[in-house]
Design a protein around this motif. Structure first.
Motif, short mmCIF file in Angstrom:
data_model
loop_
_atom_site.label_atom_id
_atom_site.label_comp_id
_atom_site.label_asym_id
_atom_site.label_seq_id
_atom_site.Cartn_x
_atom_site.Cartn_y
_atom_site.Cartn_z
N GLN A 112 73.55 -41.87 16.47
CA GLN A 112 73.31 -41.69 17.90
C GLN A 112 73.74 -40.28 18.29
O GLN A 112 74.86 -39.85 17.96
CB GLN A 112 74.07 -42.73 18.73
N VAL A 113 72.86 -39.57 18.96
CA VAL A 113 73.12 -38.18 19.32
C VAL A 113 72.73 -37.93 20.77
O VAL A 113 71.97 -38.69 21.37
CB VAL A 113 72.33 -37.21 18.41
N VAL A 114 73.28 -36.85 21.31
CA VAL A 114 72.90 -36.36 22.64
C VAL A 114 72.48 -34.91 22.47
O VAL A 114 73.14 -34.15 21.73
CB VAL A 114 74.07 -36.47 23.64
N ALA A 115 71.44 -34.50 23.12
CA ALA A 115 70.94 -33.13 23.00
C ALA A 115 71.98 -32.13 23.49
O ALA A 115 72.63 -32.34 24.51
CB ALA A 115 69.64 -32.96 23.78
N ALA A 116 72.14 -31.05 22.74
CA ALA A 116 73.03 -29.96 23.14
C ALA A 116 72.24 -28.93 23.94
O ALA A 116 71.03 -28.78 23.77
CB ALA A 116 73.66 -29.30 21.91
N GLU A 117 72.94 -28.25 24.83
CA GLU A 117 72.28 -27.21 25.63
C GLU A 117 72.01 -25.96 24.80
O GLU A 117 71.04 -25.25 25.03
CB GLU A 117 73.15 -26.86 26.84
N GLU A 118 72.91 -25.68 23.85
CA GLU A 118 72.81 -24.45 23.10
C GLU A 118 71.58 -24.45 22.19
O GLU A 118 71.33 -25.41 21.46
CB GLU A 118 74.07 -24.25 22.22
N GLY A 119 70.83 -23.36 22.22
CA GLY A 119 69.72 -23.18 21.31
C GLY A 119 68.42 -23.83 21.74
O GLY A 119 67.37 -23.60 21.13
N GLY A 120 68.43 -24.66 22.77
CA GLY A 120 67.22 -25.33 23.21
C GLY A 120 66.34 -24.43 24.08
O GLY A 120 66.75 -23.36 24.52
N VAL A 121 65.12 -24.89 24.30
CA VAL A 121 64.18 -24.16 25.16
C VAL A 121 63.58 -25.13 26.16
O VAL A 121 63.59 -26.35 25.97
CB VAL A 121 63.06 -23.50 24.33
N TYR A 122 63.05 -24.58 27.24
CA TYR A 122 62.37 -25.39 28.25
C TYR A 122 60.86 -25.14 28.15
O TYR A 122 60.41 -23.99 28.13
CB TYR A 122 62.88 -25.05 29.65
N GLU A 123 60.09 -26.22 28.07
CA GLU A 123 58.65 -26.13 27.96
C GLU A 123 57.99 -26.95 29.07
O GLU A 123 58.52 -27.97 29.49
CB GLU A 123 58.19 -26.65 26.59
N LEU A 124 56.85 -26.48 29.50
CA LEU A 124 56.09 -27.18 30.54
C LEU A 124 54.92 -27.89 29.89
O LEU A 124 54.00 -27.27 29.37
CB LEU A 124 55.58 -26.19 31.59
N ALA A 125 54.99 -29.22 29.89
CA ALA A 125 53.93 -30.02 29.28
C ALA A 125 52.70 -30.02 30.17
O ALA A 125 52.80 -29.86 31.40
CB ALA A 125 54.42 -31.45 29.05
N PRO A 126 51.51 -30.19 29.59
CA PRO A 126 50.28 -30.24 30.40
C PRO A 126 50.36 -31.33 31.47
O PRO A 126 50.68 -32.47 31.18
CB PRO A 126 49.19 -30.56 29.36
N GLY A 127 50.09 -30.95 32.71
CA GLY A 127 50.10 -31.90 33.81
C GLY A 127 51.46 -32.17 34.41
O GLY A 127 51.56 -32.87 35.42
N ALA A 128 52.53 -31.65 33.80
CA ALA A 128 53.88 -31.88 34.32
C ALA A 128 54.18 -30.90 35.44
O ALA A 128 53.63 -29.80 35.50
CB ALA A 128 54.91 -31.71 33.20
N ASP A 129 55.04 -31.32 36.38
CA ASP A 129 55.37 -30.47 37.51
C ASP A 129 56.67 -29.70 37.28
O ASP A 129 57.05 -28.87 38.11
CB ASP A 129 55.48 -31.29 38.80
N ARG A 130 57.37 -29.98 36.19
CA ARG A 130 58.60 -29.27 35.88
C ARG A 130 58.79 -29.20 34.37
O ARG A 130 58.34 -30.10 33.65
CB ARG A 130 59.81 -29.93 36.54
#
Length: 331
Positions: A59-77
């Motif tokens: 069981q894991v939780v995503a870390a903030e370090e090293g991640g990126v933000y992507e906008l999926a098609p049709g998503a508003d954020r």
């Protein structure tokens, strides 16, 4: 991304001693029977993984370090796509996977993002998976949950906290009574305050960084012993020995993670660097990676900021930062 099983690279999973409900790497420092039980359990898992593959996900939780933000098609954020993960349950299995030479691990990504969410999740991890926590481990786990920066459990009703953390209501009440008494002794809580204000004073005292952070680096058992000893001051030599023990146990805590010769060489170099006139500042600047932590002002109001903390040195850094202002205690 969360709430479903997936495979991720083993080297994208990071650990921290605060996220371990049982200190799996420290079993060898206890009596021999514990050390043998620990090694036998990991080896049994390793053989099972080699024969049948990994059956129970980490069981894991995503870390903030090293991640990126992507906008999926049709998503508003945009959504966060993590590159690193905090391990919150399955430390024995992770070690077994490493020893088995597995490149990827089956994981369940729990809701949340960052170390604070990982801390909350680690306290609620199912204690019956693979190897149940002992009653003493559950109490220490609960004590750790009450002494983290986020006040989730401190503000939780006693009955609810008892159910979630798997300990008796009396254990929770003893935590609260002990901290309240310490606050009274420190002059921060009024012994005769009306009932409707007593909880406010307790929460205010416990929320102080100088309170929860100090209590987070000692076990419930040692906190009780400290109170029974009447607050006797620990000698400088004993404090230095405790720091040495923390460093050595962290370095040698997982079999095969570091070569012993490399550890000794690194410690010798570290000693030379610590001997510089600006030793403490130099070590902090050189060895602590960027992790978001709140910066606390003199009046204990937290503001955002980036402070460097390393997994290995967090306890040592805390002790150094607090110095004599920290009430004496033992590990």
């Amino acid at each position: 991304m969360t709430g479903r099983l997936q495979s991720i690279p083993l080297d994208s999973i990071q650990t921290d001693p605060q996220l371990q409900n049982r200190n799996v790497g420290m079993q060898k420092y206890k009596e021999h029977s514990d050390a043998k039980r620990y090694k036998d359990h990991v080896n049994q898992l390793r053989r099972s993984i080699k024969a049948d593959g990994q059956q129970v996900p980490l069981q894991v939780v995503a870390a903030e370090e090293g991640g990126v933000y992507e906008l999926a098609p049709g998503a508003d954020r945009p959504h966060h796509v993590p590159a690193r993960f905090w391990l919150v349950d399955g430390h024995h299995r992770l070690e077994a996977l490493t020893k088995a030479g597995v490149a990827e691990a089956l994981v369940e990504v729990l809701p949340g993002l960052g170390f604070a969410d990982a801390l909350d999740a680690s306290r609620l991890a199912n204690p019956q998976i693979v190897q149940a926590l002992s009653p003493l481990e559950r109490v220490e786990n609960a004590w750790g949950a009450f002494n983290q920066e986020r006040d989730t459990y401190r503000k939780m009703p006693v009955k609810e906290a008892s159910v979630l953390l798997g300990v008796s209501e009396n254990s929770i009440k003893r935590f609260r009574d002990a901290v309240r008494q310490e606050g009274i002794n420190a002059g921060k809580i009024d012994r005769d305050t009306p009932r409707d204000k007593a909880e406010q004073q307790l929460q205010a005292y416990w929320q102080r960084k100088t309170t929860w952070r100090r209590l987070s680096i000692i076990s419930w058992r040692m906190f009780q012993k400290q109170r029974q000893d009447g607050g006797k001051r620990t000698s400088p030599a004993a404090l230095k020995h405790a720091v040495k023990m923390a460093v050595i146990q962290a370095l040698f805590g997982e079999d095969g993670r570091y070569d012993p010769k490399v550890i000794v060489t690194a410690l010798e170099e570290l000693g030379r660097e610590a001997g510089r006139p600006d030793g403490a500042a130099y070590l902090e600047a050189k060895y602590k990676p960027k992790v978001h932590q709140p910066v606390t002002t003199d009046d204990d109001e937290a503001v955002g900021g980036d402070v460097d903390y390393s997994q290995l040195g967090v306890e040592v850094a805390r002790m150094h930062a607090e110095g004599t202002s920290r009430a004496p205690g033992d590990f």
